[in-house]
Design a protein around this motif. Structure first.
Motif, PDB file in Angstrom:
ATOM      1  N   CYS A  53       0.842  -1.188   0.000  1.00  0.00           N
ATOM      2  CA  CYS A  53       0.000   0.000   0.000  1.00  0.00           C
ATOM      3  C   CYS A  53       0.881   1.243   0.000  1.00  0.00           C
ATOM      4  N   HIS A  54       0.479   2.219  -0.792  1.00  0.00           N
ATOM      5  CA  HIS A  54       1.172   3.506  -0.855  1.00  0.00           C
ATOM      6  C   HIS A  54       0.222   4.562  -0.301  1.00  0.00           C
ATOM      7  N   LEU A  55       0.682   5.296   0.682  1.00  0.00           N
ATOM      8  CA  LEU A  55      -0.141   6.305   1.343  1.00  0.00           C
ATOM      9  C   LEU A  55      -0.444   7.447   0.380  1.00  0.00           C
ATOM     10  N   ILE A  56      -1.714   7.822   0.263  1.00  0.00           N
ATOM     11  CA  ILE A  56      -2.119   8.964  -0.555  1.00  0.00           C
ATOM     12  C   ILE A  56      -2.392  10.163   0.350  1.00  0.00           C
ATOM     13  N   GLU A  57      -3.281   9.979   1.334  1.00  0.00           N
ATOM     14  CA  GLU A  57      -3.586  11.079   2.241  1.00  0.00           C
ATOM     15  C   GLU A  57      -4.129  10.540   3.560  1.00  0.00           C
ATOM     16  N   THR A  58      -3.988  11.353   4.606  1.00  0.00           N
ATOM     17  CA  THR A  58      -4.577  11.054   5.912  1.00  0.00           C
ATOM     18  C   THR A  58      -5.301  12.296   6.400  1.00  0.00           C
ATOM     19  N   ASN A  59      -6.464  12.101   6.967  1.00  0.00           N
ATOM     20  CA  ASN A  59      -7.241  13.187   7.538  1.00  0.00           C
ATOM     21  C   ASN A  59      -7.723  12.780   8.922  1.00  0.00           C
ATOM     22  N   ILE A  60      -7.737  13.724   9.830  1.00  0.00           N
ATOM     23  CA  ILE A  60      -8.322  13.471  11.145  1.00  0.00           C
ATOM     24  C   ILE A  60      -9.734  14.034  11.123  1.00  0.00           C
ATOM     25  N   ARG A  61     -10.667  13.155  11.346  1.00  0.00           N
ATOM     26  CA  ARG A  61     -12.069  13.563  11.365  1.00  0.00           C
ATOM     27  C   ARG A  61     -12.501  13.751  12.810  1.00  0.00           C
ATOM     28  N   GLU A  62     -13.059  14.884  13.070  1.00  0.00           N
ATOM     29  CA  GLU A  62     -13.487  15.223  14.429  1.00  0.00           C
ATOM     30  C   GLU A  62     -14.936  14.802  14.654  1.00  0.00           C
ATOM     31  N   GLN A  63     -15.259  14.615  15.906  1.00  0.00           N
ATOM     32  CA  GLN A  63     -16.640  14.421  16.358  1.00  0.00           C
ATOM     33  C   GLN A  63     -17.363  13.270  15.664  1.00  0.00           C
ATOM     34  N   GLN A  64     -16.751  12.103  15.664  1.00  0.00           N
ATOM     35  CA  GLN A  64     -17.404  10.921  15.117  1.00  0.00           C
ATOM     36  C   GLN A  64     -18.182  10.218  16.224  1.00  0.00           C
ATOM     37  N   GLU A  65     -19.234   9.517  15.848  1.00  0.00           N
ATOM     38  CA  GLU A  65     -20.022   8.754  16.799  1.00  0.00           C
ATOM     39  C   GLU A  65     -19.897   7.281  16.457  1.00  0.00           C
ATOM     40  N   LEU A  66     -19.748   6.462  17.483  1.00  0.00           N
ATOM     41  CA  LEU A  66     -19.577   5.025  17.282  1.00  0.00           C
ATOM     42  C   LEU A  66     -20.936   4.348  17.278  1.00  0.00           C
ATOM     43  N   GLU A  67     -21.217   3.608  16.223  1.00  0.00           N
ATOM     44  CA  GLU A  67     -22.501   2.939  16.090  1.00  0.00           C
ATOM     45  C   GLU A  67     -22.647   1.830  17.128  1.00  0.00           C
ATOM     46  N   GLY A  68     -23.783   1.792  17.784  1.00  0.00           N
ATOM     47  CA  GLY A  68     -24.080   0.697  18.693  1.00  0.00           C
ATOM     48  C   GLY A  68     -23.525   0.837  20.095  1.00  0.00           C
ATOM     49  N   LYS A  69     -22.704   1.843  20.374  1.00  0.00           N
ATOM     50  CA  LYS A  69     -22.140   2.010  21.711  1.00  0.00           C
ATOM     51  C   LYS A  69     -22.427   3.421  22.194  1.00  0.00           C
ATOM     52  N   LYS A  70     -22.653   3.553  23.483  1.00  0.00           N
ATOM     53  CA  LYS A  70     -22.863   4.868  24.067  1.00  0.00           C
ATOM     54  C   LYS A  70     -21.530   5.399  24.568  1.00  0.00           C
ATOM     55  N   VAL A  71     -20.842   6.100  23.708  1.00  0.00           N
ATOM     56  CA  VAL A  71     -19.565   6.720  24.051  1.00  0.00           C
ATOM     57  C   VAL A  71     -19.632   8.164  23.592  1.00  0.00           C
ATOM     58  N   PRO A  72     -18.828   9.037  24.196  1.00  0.00           N
ATOM     59  CA  PRO A  72     -18.806  10.414  23.713  1.00  0.00           C
ATOM     60  C   PRO A  72     -18.203  10.479  22.308  1.00  0.00           C
ATOM     61  N   GLN A  73     -18.402  11.607  21.655  1.00  0.00           N
ATOM     62  CA  GLN A  73     -17.836  11.767  20.325  1.00  0.00           C
ATOM     63  C   GLN A  73     -16.313  11.749  20.410  1.00  0.00           C
ATOM     64  N   TYR A  74     -15.673  11.285  19.356  1.00  0.00           N
ATOM     65  CA  TYR A  74     -14.234  11.075  19.386  1.00  0.00           C
ATOM     66  C   TYR A  74     -13.623  11.418  18.031  1.00  0.00           C
ATOM     67  N   PRO A  75     -12.330  11.687  18.001  1.00  0.00           N
ATOM     68  CA  PRO A  75     -11.672  11.891  16.705  1.00  0.00           C
ATOM     69  C   PRO A  75     -11.266  10.545  16.115  1.00  0.00           C
ATOM     70  N   CYS A  76     -11.182  10.485  14.808  1.00  0.00           N
ATOM     71  CA  CYS A  76     -10.704   9.255  14.184  1.00  0.00           C
ATOM     72  C   CYS A  76      -9.872   9.612  12.957  1.00  0.00           C
ATOM     73  N   LEU A  77      -9.162   8.639  12.471  1.00  0.00           N
ATOM     74  CA  LEU A  77      -8.251   8.837  11.349  1.00  0.00           C
ATOM     75  C   LEU A  77      -8.852   8.235  10.086  1.00  0.00           C
ATOM     76  N   TRP A  78      -8.784   8.985   8.994  1.00  0.00           N
ATOM     77  CA  TRP A  78      -9.231   8.527   7.682  1.00  0.00           C
ATOM     78  C   TRP A  78      -8.002   8.425   6.795  1.00  0.00           C
ATOM     79  N   VAL A  79      -7.737   7.227   6.225  1.00  0.00           N
ATOM     80  CA  VAL A  79      -6.524   7.002   5.437  1.00  0.00           C
ATOM     81  C   VAL A  79      -6.909   6.496   4.050  1.00  0.00           C
ATOM     82  N   ASN A  80      -6.412   7.180   3.031  1.00  0.00           N
ATOM     83  CA  ASN A  80      -6.568   6.744   1.639  1.00  0.00           C
ATOM     84  C   ASN A  80      -5.234   6.208   1.157  1.00  0.00           C
ATOM     85  N   VAL A  81      -5.281   5.069   0.475  1.00  0.00           N
ATOM     86  CA  VAL A  81      -4.064   4.438  -0.025  1.00  0.00           C
ATOM     87  C   VAL A  81      -4.268   4.003  -1.471  1.00  0.00           C
TER      88      VAL A  81
END
Length: 191
Positions: A53-81
């Motif tokens: 895999c060759h890295l194309i781009e990475t983005n940090i997405r803010e305020q994501q919600e996890l499906e099926g679990k009661k957790v506060p919003q969190y940041p996550c990483l989005w990676v395109n390759v």
């Protein structure tokens, strides 16, 4: 004295046989549990081709919600390759893809937002240090996602089967040794 020795020997043999049989039964139960839980996940996994895999781009997405679990919003990483000659989205594991398809990497600790953000930043920096890495893809033509790490690979399956195999082998060895000891003591008593 001889009768006490024979009685003690019989009790020891009985206990050893019980131990061996218990070990074999535990191994059979463990094989059953692994066969109904791990084996179907391994067989269902389509991520079998190891690719570059060759890295194309990475983005940090803010305020994501996890499906099926009661957790506060969190940041996550989005990676395109770029993998296997096409653009794809990288997911950390099979479970990451199932939990939230908008996130390539979900941090382990979701309760503390700052710690989760630092974890995501650390993973992002690691990808930027090493932009070419191995990933797992599928042979499906229309699949636009790849995995960084397989949860249900052959190493995991073999590691899971190690302890039940060890228990089964040890239990069978104990039973065989007791039976050999009994037959040798019968032969010695006949002489």
């Amino acid at each position: 004295m001889g009768k006490k020795l024979v009685m003690a020997q019989k009790r020891g043999e009985t206990r050893a046989l019980c131990l061996g049989v218990a070990m074999v039964l535990c191994a059979v139960i463990a094989y059953y549990i692994l066969g109904t839980t791990m084996l179907p996940l391994y067989q269902k996994s389509v991520w079998t081709q190891k690719s570059m895999c060759h890295l194309i781009e990475t983005n940090i997405r803010e305020q994501q919600e996890l499906e099926g679990k009661k957790v506060p919003q969190y940041p996550c990483l989005w990676v395109n390759v770029s993998a296997v000659g096409r653009w794809a989205v990288l997911y950390h594991t099979e479970d990451t893809r199932d939990q939230n398809q908008q996130c390539s990497y979900i941090p382990g600790s979701l309760e503390n937002y700052q710690a989760a953000r630092a974890d995501v930043e650390n993973v992002r920096a690691t990808f930027h240090k090493k932009p070419i890495f191995y990933c797992f893809s599928t042979s499906r033509e229309n699949e636009t996602s790849v995995l960084y790490q397989r949860l249900y690979g052959p190493q995991t399956l073999l590691f899971s089967l190690f302890w039940p195999t060890f228990l089964l082998t040890g239990g069978l060895l104990i039973i065989v040794m007791v039976k050999i000891n009994q037959s040798l003591s019968i032969l010695a008593a006949q002489k």
